[in-house]
Design an enzyme around this catalytic site. Structure first.
Site, PDB file in Angstrom:
ATOM      1  N   GLY A 177     -71.530  33.635  28.901  1.00 58.68           N
ATOM      2  CA  GLY A 177     -70.828  34.680  28.182  1.00 58.68           C
ATOM      3  C   GLY A 177     -71.482  36.035  28.397  1.00 58.68           C
ATOM      4  O   GLY A 177     -72.612  36.125  28.872  1.00 58.68           O
ATOM      5  N   CYS A 178     -70.761  37.074  28.066  1.00 51.96           N
ATOM      6  CA  CYS A 178     -71.233  38.437  28.331  1.00 51.96           C
ATOM      7  C   CYS A 178     -72.435  38.791  27.460  1.00 51.96           C
ATOM      8  O   CYS A 178     -73.491  39.165  27.961  1.00 51.96           O
ATOM      9  CB  CYS A 178     -70.101  39.438  28.151  1.00 51.96           C
ATOM     10  SG  CYS A 178     -69.207  39.297  26.585  1.00 51.96           S
ATOM     11  N   TYR A 179     -72.276  38.666  26.141  1.00 51.14           N
ATOM     12  CA  TYR A 179     -73.417  38.975  25.273  1.00 51.14           C
ATOM     13  C   TYR A 179     -74.620  38.110  25.621  1.00 51.14           C
ATOM     14  O   TYR A 179     -75.734  38.628  25.785  1.00 51.14           O
ATOM     15  CB  TYR A 179     -73.049  38.765  23.807  1.00 51.14           C
ATOM     16  CG  TYR A 179     -72.111  39.790  23.216  1.00 51.14           C
ATOM     17  CD1 TYR A 179     -72.476  41.138  23.132  1.00 51.14           C
ATOM     18  CD2 TYR A 179     -70.876  39.427  22.700  1.00 51.14           C
ATOM     19  CE1 TYR A 179     -71.613  42.079  22.554  1.00 51.14           C
ATOM     20  CE2 TYR A 179     -70.017  40.363  22.124  1.00 51.14           C
ATOM     21  CZ  TYR A 179     -70.391  41.686  22.049  1.00 51.14           C
ATOM     22  OH  TYR A 179     -69.554  42.607  21.481  1.00 51.14           O
TER      23      TYR A 179
ATOM     24  N   THR B  96     -75.594  36.771  28.316  1.00 49.47           N
ATOM     25  CA  THR B  96     -76.255  37.190  29.557  1.00 49.47           C
ATOM     26  C   THR B  96     -77.186  38.367  29.307  1.00 49.47           C
ATOM     27  O   THR B  96     -78.345  38.377  29.731  1.00 49.47           O
ATOM     28  CB  THR B  96     -75.197  37.562  30.619  1.00 49.47           C
ATOM     29  OG1 THR B  96     -74.432  36.396  30.931  1.00 49.47           O
ATOM     30  CG2 THR B  96     -75.843  38.096  31.886  1.00 49.47           C
ATOM     31  N   SER B  97     -76.667  39.379  28.616  1.00 48.65           N
ATOM     32  CA  SER B  97     -77.507  40.561  28.366  1.00 48.65           C
ATOM     33  C   SER B  97     -78.723  40.181  27.537  1.00 48.65           C
ATOM     34  O   SER B  97     -79.820  40.711  27.742  1.00 48.65           O
ATOM     35  CB  SER B  97     -76.698  41.649  27.662  1.00 48.65           C
ATOM     36  OG  SER B  97     -76.415  41.304  26.314  1.00 48.65           O
TER      37      SER B  97
END
Lengths: 347, 347, 347, 347
Positions: free
Chosen positions: A150-152, A154-155
């Site tokens: 997922g995007c969050y 990953t960060s």
């Protein structure tokens, strides 16, 4: 060299379209087929006029994509990909799911946060969750399905990995305040993403109950070797793209600024797509937009002994389509950065 | 009733202009004089064409403003207001400083964070720092100078006051992640606030070293009765106006969701300008823009036992000019909301 | 194949930086040297952190760029490029000026609109103004200098060329209402481009007196074979990138909708970078951003017999750096689209 | 003085909500009732949280609003207001329609552009179309219904009225290029107004076929005394509020810059809400946002003998709710500016 045939299921969603943008310029692949439930029969460029005369390919159905492709990317709501992955794998294809169906190891987490069960349990033994910089060794011969992160998460995982592994911070003090551009909410219409509601506005949403929480905790627990519970609060940012995660964690005795910086520089020195910024610089989503980079800056609050990590990615690239292509590159033995040398525009 | 004459020193800065906008519609006052160092001699409407035919008053100098006004608002860089306040008080006038020169009780804090000393120590005994909802009883007869609170500290103090007073949270776990619109950076030009740099961008700045930190800690320490150290990280948000502060604090044993909510509702039930949102709602800067409201929403992360408070204000109104007028109203015996019944536009 | 060495004079301006972004991925060239007066000695990535670890090349001076490059791009304020071009040509190099010094054939126009004279008249005989789709045959062996077209004139010339050539419209009725994103104003700071002044604002500027007017008229006069005078009004649009020109011209008797559409489709059928949109579609800057495309849509007001042409480009790509690279490709015999297969992102 | 009771039918649309914002601070009226088909039974503040604790009034139905109010504002899709107006007038009430049902005198225009017929023809004899600065004398005793003008037509009529009346311009050369903020598209969801589609985008829409065209032509024909046909092209601007209309018209022989400016200054010298800007200034929507002002700037293209008029309003205030209140003020004998002394914020 023969080109690998790739297909996209769910090509008219934002991540699907971004995959098209990247794959069209990828040196090792040919886009073989794309599908959409809502727009089947239309040309992709009718849905996205930016692609007029660039990709006028017609949208077909899921079975056709699977049949015509060697590698299938799927970008669909959760709950739909097990069945598709089973078909694909059954035909000897590789399957990369940009959704949540292959991200969580512990089915109980999936049940609790997504309200569904795994129907094809055996299938999960051939799948893995993979942030390349952290897990690329997982992509062995037995793997035919990737749960693309997922995007969050990953960060956050890239931003916390070195300190989490080191044991130098008390991870249960971790507070994660993330902010995402509006494409993170997808192409579907909602009052929240109606321009006049969203422009000149700012707010958290799903405060401390966002579904990415177990995925974040799974990675941090693996890295640290102990169960980690975090507070995670996402906010909706009035920009199109990009995520900034600001993370606060209390350092343990003896964890100096220099030690921590050295950990990060060492961890990422050979990673093209992770840039640990020089001391004094601050990560800004502007600097990674439209690219596969993750920028990380380190800050120390000596007054409270907290480490503050700022991590930023383009939610559509490193947070979705770009990372999926990076995973494909590894899975298929291409250069890891093939198709991903996207220079972030300065403005 | 005779109108009170008010003047503004530094009328062409953003807070100064916002004071004009509010004071022009205030029922008890007349705008008597305005000054600007950079634009002396020009009409205000030449600097702000929005005011053409509404306020074509000429900009004069500081001495003239003091001489012609009963109440003087000053919006200047720090370090300049002690001398002006001395003059004003010497002439029997009231002085409201929107800058930092009368905010910090402990001169050591001022020295450490602003690098200056108090030159007129006696003057500070006639001044007070005042967020009306928390400190209005301070405005006794001996007070002729008000240190008007900073924008971030206002959002934070109002958001934390009930829990800080209650002793139900461990304040040293407090992490404050704030986001401010670009007017917070003022009218002066900088690369950071150049449109193409700022638009479609997002980043923290002055990470854990912002000058509002001691002001925040001063209020929280007073409220809790013990020294408090916080981590405070502001971010630059690509909107014109508004601050959102997301605050994370660990609750003590036995502090239930219901208890905490009751604390907040009770603390603010008679406060017109603080709205504690119903359970389930989330504060959004959109809903307070152009108004003097502070919206507060309460969220509980039961998994980690953290209270998350979201507090939002318009940085230019409740965070600067509006609160200054509210303070004037109290100091002059006007209705506390006079001139401040600004309905926030929905879009 | 050996790489051509290219250099950029004025690499820290917006067009200069965009050249870097494009040239880094160009298959036929190597970036040999870059210069900046303001930042000489610094790394480019210190000025543009988006380029960190991508282009950490040091900024040098103009003479060094000329000496080390085969092709020199210059992006400087007008009046500075004749001298540099002379040096470059003297060393047998090619010179592409992104500024105004080689755009106007008639020196009287240059004097009237820019207030300067040509100092090196002979030099202009080796230069040409070139929008590739209209003028690529001009790039003969004698040409060593290209006057790269301005952003507005590019959008306008491409949008009007087919109808202007045809004689089917009365060009003296032409009204051009253009809107440009803020990068068009450059990297320099100004009150107009200060975020809070520019965001949630919109206005024309330099109404009917913009310096691009003679360049527009030069092209339209050449195309139509008669002197053309237009009204041209640019507006500042609160977006980072992109130009939309809406053009209104009265059709002559007998110019049908079908005839006009056929003219456009025929003119651009072999042009990769000009897309004549299908009937019913409308050009939107969103669809060309970050790419070298020019989108054109045709509309007919049968009630008033006016043709309305909407033409849109990315001001930084087709309107500056991209077109400069396209010109270099032609001049150097590379594929015309080399380095320019930039897929416009949909969002 | 007793307060006039006012009601709003369609209070949850954007214009309805803006009416609430204005009427809550109006000195002569009390908001008696509000209705909504979609949200009947809910509180208005549940739909617009900005109004929490400010207007928690429940939404009722249309009949109740009519019964409980002396003056009824209606903001509904076209085709619905004749029936409601009939009811209201039958009960001796005043009715102000913010939609299109009472704007066009010539029913043929209504049929052509809206596809509907007038069902209550008699009713129209008691109605009038009224831009106060141009038509306030129309509001005689026989008038109980006002067709409140559209947003684009208001900006255009005020911008063109002096020159149209004078006969100094050839109105059939008039080209109108308008740009509107996204609230002009209303609260309803659409792909076009989805944030990522709309942000960093710009395009015309309904090119030369927008329904406001006959309303514009009606006013210009009346003013000039001859039939006028215009080309009108609206564009969607990525801001929340505001309209800029840039208008191009060829001047007749002998119409000097000075004559034209004098016409405008004379026409509006006693009009509080129309500001003719000084020579050299340019109208900007930023300067009128959230206010009832219309700013007009005049520009002359001496090279082509065209007059360029730039006219800007807040589409929600002078273009809808504000002008409706101004009309009510005139109809009810209140001060014309009652409730409308809204100072436009500078940022």
């Amino acid at each position: 060299m023969t080109q690998t045939k790739v297909g996209i299921i769910g090509a008219t969603g934002y991540a699907g379209e971004e995959l098209v943008r990247i794959l069209l310029n990828h040196p090792n692949v040919t886009l073989a087929a794309i599908s959409s439930v809502s727009f089947e029969g239309k040309k992709l460029s009718e849905v996205y006029p930016s692609l007029y005369q660039i990709c006028d390919m017609a949208l077909t159905n899921e079975d056709t994509v699977i049949a015509q492709s060697d590698v299938i990317f799927a970008s669909l709501p959760h709950g739909l990909c097990e069945a598709l992955a089973k078909k694909a794998v059954g035909q000897g294809k590789k399957f990369i799911d940009l959704g949540a169906d292959f991200r969580l190891k512990d089915e109980a987490d999936y049940q609790q946060w997504y309200g569904l069960e795994y129907k094809e349990k055996e299938l999960h033994t051939h799948s893995c969750y993979c942030i390349p910089e952290l897990h690329r060794e997982r992509l062995g011969k037995d793997i035919s399905i990737i749960g693309n992160p997922g995007c969050y998460p990953t960060s956050i995982a890239l931003g916390m990995a070195p300190i989490a592994k080191s044991g130098l911070a008390d991870l249960n003090t971790l507070v994660i305040d993330s902010k995402s551009g509006v494409t993170g909410a997808g192409r579907g219409l909602s009052q929240t993403t109606h321009y006049p509601d969203c422009n000149e506005a700012f707010s958290p949403y799903k405060t401390a109950v966002h579904r990415h929480t177990p995925e974040i905790e799974q990675t941090l627990s693996e890295l640290s070797g102990e169960p980690v519970r975090v507070t995670f609060v996402p906010h909706l940012l009035p920009v199109n793209r990009g995520i900034v995660s600001t993370m606060y964690v209390t350092l343990k005795e003896g964890a100096s600024k220099e030690t921590v910086r050295a950990l990060y520089e060492s961890a990422y020195q050979n990673e093209k797509f992770v840039r640990v910024l020089p001391d004094g610089d601050t990560a800004n989503l502007k600097h990674v937009k439209f690219s596969n980079y993750c920028d990380i800056s380190l800050h120390f609050d000596s007054r409270t002994n907290r480490l503050i990590v700022v991590s930023t990615i383009d939610n559509m690239v490193k947070g979705a389509a770009g990372q999926a292509v990076q995973n494909m590159n590894l899975l298929c033995g291409f250069e890891e950065d093939a198709g991903l040398c996207l220079v972030p525009p300065a403005f």
